[in-house]
Design an enzyme around this catalytic site. Structure first.
Site, PDB file in Angstrom:
ATOM      1  N   GLU A  43       0.781  40.895 -46.970  1.00 37.42           N
ATOM      2  CA  GLU A  43       0.600  39.653 -47.710  1.00 37.42           C
ATOM      3  C   GLU A  43      -0.695  39.298 -47.965  1.00 37.42           C
ATOM      4  OE1 GLU A  43       3.117  38.069 -49.166  1.00 37.42           O
ATOM      5  OE2 GLU A  43       4.605  39.385 -48.320  1.00 37.42           O
TER       6      GLU A  43
ATOM      7  N   GLY B 188      -0.559  41.775 -39.220  1.00 35.26           N
ATOM      8  CA  GLY B 188       0.231  42.226 -40.590  1.00 35.26           C
ATOM      9  C   GLY B 188      -0.788  42.592 -41.643  1.00 35.26           C
TER      10      GLY B 188
END
Length: 158
Positions: free
Chosen positions: A119, A116
Site C-alpha cells: 500500500e 507491510g
C-alpha cells in the site's frame, strides 16, 4: 491496524519511492522514464512477492496520478465514465521497468518482525508525480490526473 482486543494503534512503514520524468513543455506530455522503490520489510518471507507488491503498488500509484479520473456531469451529477470504457487504468506496459529494492531490518511491528509492503508504494507514487513535474518545470500540478491539459495550464500555456 486493530488488535484482536479492539484497540486501534497506528502502524508505520518505511519506504522511499523515486521517479524520473520528462516533461514536454510544448505539449504537456509527461513521460515516466525511471522508477525506484525501496521498502524496509522488517523480515522478508517471500522476495518475489515483496517485489511484486512494490511494483504493483508503484504502477497503481502512477496510474492514479497520470490517467485515472472519474468524470461527472456538472449539471446532473451522473458519472460519465462509470463503465470504465474511457477510464484508463495504467498497466505494466504504460510505465518503465521498476527497480525494487528491499531492506530487511527485522524491526517490524507484526508477527516475526515483518512490515507491510504494497500500500505504501501506491500511496507515495501517486503524489510523487506532481513533485517530479514541479522539479522539472518549477510549476505545481495539484489536480489528479496530471493530464497534458493540466500541465499546460500550470505552465501558463492555456
Amino acid at each position: 491496524f486493530v488488535t484482536f482486543k479492539g484497540n486501534p494503534y497506528p502502524t508505520y512503514t518505511y519506504a522511499t519511492q523515486l521517479a524520473e520524468i520528462e516533461v514536454d513543455t510544448d505539449t504537456g506530455m509527461v513521460e515516466v522514464t525511471n522508477i525506484v522503490c525501496v521498502n524496509d520489510v522488517g523480515h522478508l518471507f517471500n522476495p518475489t512477492g515483496a517485489a511484486a507488491q512494490q511494483y504493483g503498488g508503484a504502477i497503481m500509484g502512477l496510474g492514479r496520478s497520470a490517467t485515472e479520473e472519474h468524470v461527472w456531469c456538472p449539471r446532473t451529477g451522473v458519472a460519465l465514465n462509470h463503465d470504465l470504457i474511457n477510464y484508463h487504468i495504467g498497466t505494466m506496459n504504460d510505465y518503465p521497468r521498476s527497480t525494487c529494492l528491499i531492506n530487511e531490518s527485522h524491526l517490524g511491528y507484526a508477527a516475526f518482525g515483518a512490515y507491510g509492503v504494497g500500500e505504501n508504494s501506491g500511496a507515495a507514487m501517486s503524489g510523487l508525480t506532481s513533485s517530479a513535474i514541479y522539479n522539472a518545470t518549477g510549476k505545481w500540478v495539484i489536480d489528479f490526473p496530471t493530464t497534458p491539459a493540466r500541465v499546460m495550464k500550470a505552465l501558463g500555456n492555456i
